[in-house]
Enzyme design. Structure first.
Site, mmCIF file in Angstrom:
data_model
loop_
_atom_site.group_PDB
_atom_site.id
_atom_site.type_symbol
_atom_site.label_atom_id
_atom_site.label_comp_id
_atom_site.label_asym_id
_atom_site.label_seq_id
_atom_site.Cartn_x
_atom_site.Cartn_y
_atom_site.Cartn_z
ATOM 1 N N GLU A 285 1.323 94.074 -24.675
ATOM 2 C CA GLU A 285 0.322 93.054 -25.035
ATOM 3 C C GLU A 285 -0.770 93.598 -25.954
ATOM 4 O OE1 GLU A 285 -1.462 91.153 -21.664
ATOM 5 O OE2 GLU A 285 0.451 90.543 -20.787
ATOM 6 N N GLU B 293 1.453 92.430 -28.584
ATOM 7 C CA GLU B 293 2.672 91.632 -28.697
ATOM 8 C C GLU B 293 3.020 90.986 -27.371
ATOM 9 O OE1 GLU B 293 5.115 92.998 -26.586
ATOM 10 O OE2 GLU B 293 3.651 94.624 -26.323
#
Lengths: 338, 338
Positions: free
Chosen positions: A306, A163
């Site tokens: 991430e 993300e």
């Protein structure tokens, strides 16, 4: 998952040339993979896709993070260009990165390597109103399910969650508190870096939001709409999409853990498909993994997100399947167990 | 190692598109690799060799382990045939396994895949006499140095330590206690699996040995000869061989940690080349890593040895170098740090 394959994997672990239990969590993950694949040994999940979902957060208006929302777009483009940490760690692990805009606020030029599935231009400020409508939350869930299906249709054997979204640890802590019932202070951390005063402010913002919405954990879509984020919704869908196709999912950090709480609340059977990639610098991870009943593979003090923690865990997940497939048994090696 | 390259790596870490310090231990390992290679970014150590050293231990006569010494040979042959856990985990990580008999007691047929460098047919019982002569200890050190040189001449860019030897956690705990000054009970664990009564007996055996030999930590060869093992000596040499050629070494579990204490006692400059692969189920690991000043990359509850913890850590070490090489900077990505 299959109890017969689980039993076969447990028996095989005991027959391999190592003292019982000496490979620790790797043995348990191998058994889980056998249950998921319904066969022992399970296939080694070589083909991996990291689904990175990007979104923005209205709660940034409350000063919960020092980073401006422009960074969400900048990092989205950085990921599309291959320059972010997740690109590097995924390359090391042999995984493909798929980047999806599910809720970015600001404009950016059309970019190769970004799947445009924007449901809304960021959420609203969860401390003053619902972050999303139920329809928006459901649409973002559907983006995640679709992304999982595309990855699996393309041959992926394991999915990893990732993300990007400035402010998204705030929404994640709110989701974890709402689902698990844990206190806000116990599940709220410094994100990518705030001081004590800012942390106290972040906790107060989340407490105000929960007091305002009184989210009901038996209504996970309602929880998501009230205090969640578009990328959390998409990751929850990504998890459900994988579980529906009987594929394991490696969770990254606190955003993934919040999403997993939603996914498992929606479909408790999804729990068996989850593998925790990274333990918590963020305290919400600890609380969520405890609620989910998972132990993490990696604990390196990462606080980046991430998908980096999931990518570092991928070789370990592959190793756990290889052990069941490739190790010799005591009989093979003519050893009597001590 | 080079302070200029270290400073360059620290500056580069701060310039990459991530919050400062957010990749935790990976950032520190990357900086260490730059110092070792004397250049930033450091090369990614793709070519890796696991040096597995096998030896036997006279102290098995004291009942410190439930496994018979026949298992050392059986596992040596299993490793040569590719069936042990280290073979599987090294294959997953893309590392080559090199198996060396430096001190196996029992006979076995000539076997492809076993380097015969036997210095002695096992050690003597360290609880009643010196485990080795000084000459034997030095010869075993030399086997390790030679093995490192062969691996490096063959192109290895990073070395991993591995071992096999029934009874070798007893010698390792004795070495760690002798070098660090820690109490025996604080550095002695269950090895690959003993109960409380057997653990108490193992601690008593080691205490008796230390009282008998009074090993002097300022004489590391003397410590090794008194209470060590042939494979611990060889691993210490393997570490020294790598450090002398400016190549990093990833340590496995308690046997590697004991060997590293000897290597660093002999040559303090070797410390900068060490990377801790696996944290401790064995308490001696914790004490030794603290004495060495190292934090471990992996903590999965493994208690197998062989090099398995080091093999699991290898992709993380490679990732730490890739980060410095491949990530974009804030300037590249047009981001102003928050």
């Amino acid at each position: 998952t299959s109890q017969r394959a689980v039993a076969a994997a447990e028996a095989r672990q005991a027959s391999l040339t190592k003292p019982a239990g000496s490979l620790g969590l790797l043995e348990r993950i191998g058994i889980q993979l056998a249950g998921i694949a319904r066969v022992c040994p399970p296939p080694v999940p070589e083909r991996a896709v990291v689904g990175v979902f990007a979104g923005d957060h209205g709660v940034c208006a409350q000063g919960v993070t020092p980073w401006p929302q422009e960074v969400t777009v900048a990092m989205l483009l950085n990921m599309a260009a291959g320059g972010a940490a997740i690109n590097v760690l995924a390359a090391q692990a042999g995984a493909e990165v798929v980047v999806t805009d599910v809720g970015v606020k600001l404009d950016y030029p059309p970019t190769d390597g970004v799947r445009g599935r924007n449901v809304a231009r960021g959420t609203r400020d969860l401390s003053v109103e619902a972050a999303m409508t139920r329809d928006e939350a459901i649409a973002a869930l559907a983006v995640g399910i679709d992304t999982a299906n595309e990855a699996l249709d393309g041959g992926a054997q394991v999915l990893l969650t990732g993300e990007m979204g400035i402010g998204n640890t705030t929404a994640s802590s709110a989701l974890i508190a709402a689902i698990t019932g844990a206190g806000v202070a116990a599940v709220t951390g410094r994100g990518t870096g705030i001081d004590n005063e800012a942390l106290a402010g972040k906790i107060a913002v989340i407490e105000r939001a929960l007091a305002l919405h009184r989210p009901d954990p038996s209504d996970p879509v309602g929880v998501l709409a009230a205090v969640g984020g578009l990328e959390q919704a998409a990751i929850a869908g990504f998890i459900l999409g994988a579980a529906a196709r009987r594929v394991p999912v490696i969770l990254d950090g606190v955003i993934a853990c919040a999403s997993a709480c939603i996914a498992v609340s929606l479909a408790p059977e999804a729990r068996g498909y989850l593998i925790a990639g990274h333990a918590g610098a963020e305290p919400g991870i600890t609380e969520a993994l405890s609620w989910l009943g998972l132990d993490a593979l990696v604990d390196l003090g990462l606080r980046l997100g991430e998908g980096t923690g999931a990518a570092l865990a991928l070789p370990m997940v592959q190793a756990s399947a290889r052990i069941l497939r490739d190790m010799a048994t005591f009989d093979d090696a003519n050893i009597s167990a001590g």
